[in-house]
Design a protein around this motif. Structure first.
Motif, PDB file in Angstrom:
ATOM      1  N   SER A  81      -6.066  -8.731  -2.193  1.00 33.53           N
ATOM      2  CA  SER A  81      -6.988  -9.167  -3.105  1.00 33.53           C
ATOM      3  C   SER A  81      -6.901  -8.878  -3.892  1.00 33.53           C
ATOM      4  CB  SER A  81      -7.711  -7.959  -2.542  1.00 33.53           C
ATOM      5  OG  SER A  81      -7.964  -6.838  -3.164  1.00 33.53           O
ATOM      6  N   LYS A  82      -7.456  -9.701  -4.983  1.00 30.41           N
ATOM      7  CA  LYS A  82      -6.974  -9.520  -6.554  1.00 30.41           C
ATOM      8  C   LYS A  82      -7.174  -7.413  -7.135  1.00 30.41           C
ATOM      9  CE  LYS A  82      -9.149 -11.443  -9.714  1.00 30.41           C
ATOM     10  NZ  LYS A  82      -9.966 -11.888 -10.775  1.00 30.41           N
ATOM     11  N   MET A  83      -7.556  -6.974  -6.125  1.00 27.64           N
ATOM     12  CA  MET A  83      -7.651  -5.479  -6.299  1.00 27.64           C
ATOM     13  C   MET A  83      -6.605  -4.595  -6.574  1.00 27.64           C
ATOM     14  SD  MET A  83      -9.241  -3.185  -8.415  1.00 27.64           S
ATOM     15  CE  MET A  83     -10.688  -4.141  -8.660  1.00 27.64           C
ATOM     16  N   ASP A  84      -6.054  -5.325  -4.934  1.00 33.28           N
ATOM     17  CA  ASP A  84      -4.358  -4.942  -4.946  1.00 33.28           C
ATOM     18  C   ASP A  84      -4.078  -5.219  -5.727  1.00 33.28           C
ATOM     19  OD1 ASP A  84      -5.362  -4.165  -2.281  1.00 33.28           O
ATOM     20  OD2 ASP A  84      -5.582  -5.548  -1.819  1.00 33.28           O
ATOM     21  N   LEU A  85      -3.432  -6.020  -6.524  1.00 27.55           N
ATOM     22  CA  LEU A  85      -2.730  -6.330  -7.223  1.00 27.55           C
ATOM     23  C   LEU A  85      -3.088  -5.787  -8.787  1.00 27.55           C
ATOM     24  CD1 LEU A  85      -0.262  -9.054  -8.054  1.00 27.55           C
ATOM     25  CD2 LEU A  85      -2.459  -9.978  -8.705  1.00 27.55           C
ATOM     26  N   VAL A  86      -4.813  -5.181  -9.253  1.00 25.96           N
ATOM     27  CA  VAL A  86      -4.406  -4.703 -10.193  1.00 25.96           C
ATOM     28  C   VAL A  86      -4.228  -3.686 -10.070  1.00 25.96           C
ATOM     29  CG1 VAL A  86      -5.892  -3.741 -11.619  1.00 25.96           C
ATOM     30  CG2 VAL A  86      -6.621  -5.756 -10.898  1.00 25.96           C
ATOM     31  N   VAL A  87      -4.072  -2.140  -8.885  1.00 26.48           N
ATOM     32  CA  VAL A  87      -3.627  -1.787  -8.282  1.00 26.48           C
ATOM     33  C   VAL A  87      -2.194  -1.007  -8.302  1.00 26.48           C
ATOM     34  CG1 VAL A  87      -3.230   0.290  -6.391  1.00 26.48           C
ATOM     35  CG2 VAL A  87      -5.478  -0.276  -7.148  1.00 26.48           C
ATOM     36  N   ALA A  88      -1.366  -2.739  -8.260  1.00 29.67           N
ATOM     37  CA  ALA A  88       0.115  -2.183  -8.162  1.00 29.67           C
ATOM     38  C   ALA A  88       0.420  -3.087  -9.906  1.00 29.67           C
ATOM     39  CB  ALA A  88       0.205  -4.216  -7.683  1.00 29.67           C
ATOM     40  N   VAL A  89      -0.133  -3.189 -10.734  1.00 28.75           N
ATOM     41  CA  VAL A  89       0.493  -3.165 -12.469  1.00 28.75           C
ATOM     42  C   VAL A  89      -0.113  -1.693 -12.410  1.00 28.75           C
ATOM     43  CG1 VAL A  89      -0.678  -4.035 -14.417  1.00 28.75           C
ATOM     44  CG2 VAL A  89      -1.018  -5.955 -12.235  1.00 28.75           C
ATOM     45  N   VAL A  90      -0.919  -1.207 -11.932  1.00 25.87           N
ATOM     46  CA  VAL A  90      -1.476  -0.053 -12.378  1.00 25.87           C
ATOM     47  C   VAL A  90      -0.196   1.209 -12.201  1.00 25.87           C
ATOM     48  CG1 VAL A  90      -3.061   2.060 -12.547  1.00 25.87           C
ATOM     49  CG2 VAL A  90      -3.813   0.132 -13.599  1.00 25.87           C
ATOM     50  N   SER A  91       0.586   0.775 -11.732  1.00 30.64           N
ATOM     51  CA  SER A  91       0.996   1.613 -10.215  1.00 30.64           C
ATOM     52  C   SER A  91       2.608   1.452 -11.113  1.00 30.64           C
ATOM     53  CB  SER A  91       1.554   1.741  -9.326  1.00 30.64           C
ATOM     54  OG  SER A  91       0.468   1.854  -8.132  1.00 30.64           O
ATOM     55  N   GLU A  92       2.707   0.306 -11.727  1.00 34.41           N
ATOM     56  CA  GLU A  92       4.631  -0.510 -12.242  1.00 34.41           C
ATOM     57  C   GLU A  92       3.785   0.607 -13.630  1.00 34.41           C
ATOM     58  OE1 GLU A  92       6.917  -3.150 -13.309  1.00 34.41           O
ATOM     59  OE2 GLU A  92       6.313  -1.978 -11.303  1.00 34.41           O
ATOM     60  N   GLU A  93       3.347   1.031 -14.137  1.00 30.78           N
ATOM     61  CA  GLU A  93       2.711   1.316 -15.080  1.00 30.78           C
ATOM     62  C   GLU A  93       2.907   3.031 -15.279  1.00 30.78           C
ATOM     63  OE1 GLU A  93       2.323  -0.492 -18.552  1.00 30.78           O
ATOM     64  OE2 GLU A  93       2.384  -2.136 -17.856  1.00 30.78           O
ATOM     65  N   ILE A  94       2.112   3.359 -14.129  1.00 31.54           N
ATOM     66  CA  ILE A  94       2.407   4.531 -13.873  1.00 31.54           C
ATOM     67  C   ILE A  94       4.529   4.930 -13.495  1.00 31.54           C
ATOM     68  CG2 ILE A  94       2.336   6.742 -12.628  1.00 31.54           C
ATOM     69  CD1 ILE A  94      -0.705   5.390 -12.501  1.00 31.54           C
ATOM     70  N   ASP A  95       4.932   4.420 -13.022  1.00 28.85           N
ATOM     71  CA  ASP A  95       6.274   3.928 -12.649  1.00 28.85           C
ATOM     72  C   ASP A  95       7.627   4.415 -14.173  1.00 28.85           C
ATOM     73  OD1 ASP A  95       5.936   4.692  -9.825  1.00 28.85           O
ATOM     74  OD2 ASP A  95       6.120   1.986  -9.976  1.00 28.85           O
ATOM     75  N   LEU A  96       6.736   3.302 -14.684  1.00 30.18           N
ATOM     76  CA  LEU A  96       7.304   3.021 -16.635  1.00 30.18           C
ATOM     77  C   LEU A  96       6.932   5.196 -17.056  1.00 30.18           C
ATOM     78  CD1 LEU A  96       6.830  -0.098 -17.356  1.00 30.18           C
ATOM     79  CD2 LEU A  96       8.761   0.620 -16.754  1.00 30.18           C
ATOM     80  N   LEU A  97       5.677   5.011 -17.205  1.00 27.08           N
ATOM     81  CA  LEU A  97       5.553   6.222 -17.890  1.00 27.08           C
ATOM     82  C   LEU A  97       6.549   7.489 -17.114  1.00 27.08           C
ATOM     83  CD1 LEU A  97       3.966   8.261 -19.442  1.00 27.08           C
ATOM     84  CD2 LEU A  97       2.217   8.191 -17.767  1.00 27.08           C
TER      85      LEU A  97
END
Length: 219
Positions: A81-97
């Motif tokens: 779903s799109k929300m699964d994709l949103v969560v993945a993008v957020v996780s990527e941002e947290i990974d960078l942090l």
């Protein structure tokens, strides 16, 4: 007749040499895993690029698939779903942090000071792409699915501020304090995205909240 213990015969190549042996199962699996990881990363990057220009509305699954160069069915296998994709993008941002924190840990003397460092670094990172930040934060707040955002931010705050304390080893009060501070940060970030706070005002409010919430966490 060949012995059952003899080495397998390698077929001859047309030039008289030998064909390289086919990759073993673990090696082939490793290649597939790397390929899948790269494909997943490409999809997440494509989604983030679209969201940074037009918000979550621009993250149409077919458009993401086209930008990432994958079939629509492949995209749905990775992200149902799109929300699964949103969560993945957020996780990527947290990974960078988290990678940034690992490279350059906060040096403040107090737990509150280290927490402020983490949250303001996150603010600066997200505000480089304000449309993406706004889209992601709003989507997570309204999400009908469970997301790891709150827990990951709370865990990061505890780990940095309380000498490696994890969510698993934290008690109920410590977890609640870290979650509350992360919640204050999300609210202030939204206010900043709406134009109601300056960066300096957000930092000051985070400093006040961290000073109160983390006062008894231990230096």
């Amino acid at each position: 007749m060949r012995s059952p213990h003899a080495a397998p015969i390698t077929p001859a190549a047309p030039d008289g040499g030998e064909h390289p042996a086919p990759p073993t199962a673990p090696a082939a699996a490793g290649v597939r895993t790397r390929s899948q990881h790269q494909r997943r990363k490409r999809i997440v990057q494509a989604a983030a690029a679209l969201a940074s220009r037009g918000g979550v509305e621009a993250m149409q699954m077919r458009t993401v698939a086209e930008r990432a160069g994958v079939a629509l069915g492949t995209l749905y296998r990775y992200f149902p779903s799109k929300m699964d994709l949103v969560v993945a993008v957020v996780s990527e941002e947290i990974d960078l942090l988290e990678a940034s924190i690992e490279r350059r840990p906060p040096s403040a003397a107090t737990p509150a000071g280290r927490a402020v460092d983490v949250l303001m670094r996150a603010t600066r990172g997200l505000m480089r792409e304000p449309e993406l930040a706004d889209a992601l934060i709003r989507s997570l707040i309204m999400a009908d699915v469970e997301t790891p955002f709150g827990d990951r931010m709370a865990g990061l705050l505890l780990r940095v501020s309380a000498d490696g304390l994890s969510l698993e080893s934290a008690d109920e009060e410590q977890y609640a304090l870290a979650g509350s501070l992360a919640g204050v940060w999300v609210h202030e970030l939204l206010e900043m995205l709406r134009g109601r706070r300056t960066y300096e005002q957000v930092q000051r409010r985070i400093e006040i909240a961290a000073g109160r919430l983390f006062a008894g966490l231990g230096a």
